[in-house]
Structures are given as C-alpha cells and as structure tokens.
Design an enzyme around this catalytic site. Structure first.
Site, PDB file in Angstrom:
ATOM      1  N   LEU A  63       0.802  -1.227   0.000  1.00 16.68           N
ATOM      2  CA  LEU A  63       0.000   0.000   0.000  1.00 16.68           C
ATOM      3  C   LEU A  63       0.834   1.275   0.000  1.00 16.68           C
ATOM      4  CD1 LEU A  63      -2.951  -0.922   2.396  1.00 16.68           C
ATOM      5  CD2 LEU A  63      -2.861  -1.002  -0.091  1.00 16.68           C
ATOM      6  N   LYS A  78      -6.823  -7.013  -7.240  1.00 16.60           N
ATOM      7  CA  LYS A  78      -6.428  -5.651  -7.599  1.00 16.60           C
ATOM      8  C   LYS A  78      -7.189  -5.141  -8.812  1.00 16.60           C
ATOM      9  CE  LYS A  78      -1.612  -5.732  -5.987  1.00 16.60           C
ATOM     10  NZ  LYS A  78      -0.205  -5.699  -6.423  1.00 16.60           N
ATOM     11  N   ASP A 122       6.306  -5.487 -14.410  1.00 24.83           N
ATOM     12  CA  ASP A 122       7.624  -5.451 -13.776  1.00 24.83           C
ATOM     13  C   ASP A 122       8.173  -6.842 -13.501  1.00 24.83           C
ATOM     14  OD1 ASP A 122       9.790  -3.950 -13.061  1.00 24.83           O
ATOM     15  OD2 ASP A 122       9.163  -3.627 -10.995  1.00 24.83           O
ATOM     16  N   CYS A 177      11.150  -6.026  -5.444  1.00 24.09           N
ATOM     17  CA  CYS A 177      10.793  -5.080  -4.383  1.00 24.09           C
ATOM     18  C   CYS A 177      10.846  -5.753  -3.016  1.00 24.09           C
ATOM     19  CB  CYS A 177       9.389  -4.516  -4.648  1.00 24.09           C
ATOM     20  SG  CYS A 177       9.282  -3.454  -6.107  1.00 24.09           S
TER      21      CYS A 177
END
Length: 317
Positions: A63, A78, A122, A177
């Site tokens: 978030l 999502k 990504d 990430c």
C-alpha cells in the site's frame, strides 16, 4: 466536456485530440505500483477503453506504493478494486478487469484488441512476452521498471525496436521489491512517465516517445535517457511459452534448485550444468524457472552449444 477543458486548451490536444483519446483502447498489464498511476492518469485524461490485467490481490505491504487501494480492500483482486475506483473517477471510461496472469497463450488476443499496450507488470517474463507479441503485431508498447531508488520507462515496438533490442543480455540475478525494496514516489514517477508516453502515442505527438528511454535516479536527483531507434534486434530471440503450450515430445528442464520439478517428466538440472545437456535430435527443449530469468540466461548458454529448438517457461506467471 468541461472535465477535459484544461488539457483540451493545449494546441497538441484540442477537440480532435480529445476525441482520439475517447476512441482509444489501451491494454494495461499490472495493477501494482506502476499500474496504479498509469490507470488513474489514463482514465482521468478520458481514454475510452482500458483493459486491466492482474491476477494478484491487494496486500498491506504494497500500500505504500499503491495508494489507489485501501485497507478495507486487502485480499480483494487488484484488477476489480482498481476498476471500481476508475469508474468512480470517470464514469465515461469503459474499464474491463481481468483477474488473469499474462502469458504467451492469452497475450496475442489481448494485444490484438488494443491500440496501445502498457507493461506495468515489472517481471522479466511478462515484459518480454509483451515485447515479442507487440513486435509481431506492430503494436506500440510502453514498458517500465522501478526498484529501490531508480527506474526507467521506454517506448518500444510499433515503429521502434523491441525491448530485446534495448536489453539483449539480462542480469544473472534479478532483485525484486521484496528483496531490494522500493520507495513509493519513485514508482509513481515512473508510472506517471508511462502515462505521459502513452497519451503522446495516442495523440500522435512529435517527437514520438517510441524509440526513447527515460531513466530516473532518485538517489542522486538525476534524470537521463537516450534514443534507441537504430538498436538491432537479436538474431535468435528465445520465445516464452505457456504451460498449456508444452508438447508431449518436449524435453522439459526445471532449472530451480529450491523446488521439486514442476512436472513428473521434467528433468531437474541446475543452470550451471546446462551445457552437459544432450537433447535428442528433433526435440524441443523447454527451460523452466520461477520468473523466466534463469531460463533466459540458460537458454542463451545452451544456444551457443546446441542449434536446436529452445523455448522458455516462467512458472510463477
């Protein structure tokens, strides 16, 4: 049309440009950190149709870089959560939410239906699958990546070279990430640049962003970029296939060392030992790994020793 008045006053847009945006159909793959600013700006600008593809769910640890979603939406798909937000932002935009992973089986149909494709997934596999499909179909692709404090966005395919032409060699290991971290505004900045490139392509602005790469280094407060209009395409690019596209006579190789082979008939070979493989004559070798990165690099190594048919499979699509 008052909601678009501030952009229609631009000589680059006007009434005709706004009408072009309203007729456009854009495919956005990924509703995460890149996809969130992309779809908000495209919907806000009045792009008529957006097809949003993402099989993931809203999660608390995302978030900080996906501010479109709320705490009470954790666990929801999502794509559906984003579509609902976009319809509230601009009811004139037709949003189709698909809770699927992009793969080589569904990519051709999705790309063929769109005027422009945005790679917000990504992942190595998704980016190369989209690039290959867009190049084959002659569709423009705006691709991007962001990690830690840096990122880039590039306009590929259509009349420009593909993503493979920009990055013919991939790294041996790929950070994510989850492992390297990322700051929200960095991803948001790259996503906003993607949206700007997309609108420029749809409006036919010059100079075209196709053939242009723009980079951001937020650690050193630098932006850069270059044109790659003349970048050569790889001579023998290794294609990705979907699990459903494997054949009974394929030689399946699972390169992962951290998991059992994905199929009973698959052989478990580590990437460093790929040159010991001696495929039977006429067989197609399918190299599989989690993200497609190890498969791509092992495939290039195998290509230098063997001239047969090689395909790649990303298991975590």
């Amino acid at each position: 049309m008052t909601r678009y008045a501030r952009q229609m006053i631009l000589p680059e847009i006007g009434t005709q440009g706004q009408a072009r945006l309203g007729r456009a159909h854009v495919l956005v793959v990924g509703a995460g950190g890149l996809g969130v600013p992309v779809v908000q700006y495209l919907a806000g600008a009045g792009v008529g149709r957006i097809t949003l593809v993402d099989a993931d769910a809203v999660a608390a640890h995302n978030l900080h870089r996906q501010p479109l979603y709320r705490m009470d939406q954790i666990g929801q798909p999502k794509a559906h959560a984003a579509a609902a937000a976009l319809q509230a932002l601009n009811p004139d935009v037709n949003v189709t939410a698909l809770t699927d992973w992009l793969d080589p089986a569904n990519a051709p149909t999705l790309v063929a239906a769109a005027d422009l494709v945005l790679d917000c997934a990504d992942t190595f596999a998704a980016s190369l699958i989209l690039s290959d499909t867009c190049r084959e179909r002659g569709k423009p692709l705006i691709t991007a990546s962001a990690l830690a404090l840096s990122g880039y966005v590039a306009g590929c395919c259509g009349a420009a070279p593909s993503l493979r032409a920009i990055f013919p060699d991939l790294p041996e290991r790929g950070a994510t990430c989850a492992t390297a971290g990322v700051m929200g505004p960095v991803v948001g900045s790259i996503g906003a640049l993607q949206a700007q490139m997309a609108l420029s392509v749809l409006l036919g602005l010059t100079p075209s962003p196709l053939g242009q790469l723009v980079s951001l280094d937020a650690a050193r407060w630098r932006m850069g970029g270059f044109r790659f209009d003349a970048a050569p395409e790889p001579l023998q690019p290794l294609p990705f296939i979907a699990r459903s596209q494997t054949r009974a006579d394929d030689l399946l190789i699972d390169l992962r060392h951290e998991a059992a082979p994905f199929r009973a008939e698959a052989r478990h070979i580590p990437p460093h030992a790929i040159t010991t493989l001696a495929p039977p004559s006429g067989a197609r070798v399918v190299l599989a790994c989690a993200t497609g990165l190890r498969a791509h690099n092992a495939g290039q190594t195998l290509q230098s020793h063997w001239s047969g048919d090689i395909a790649l499979l990303a298991l975590n699509e």
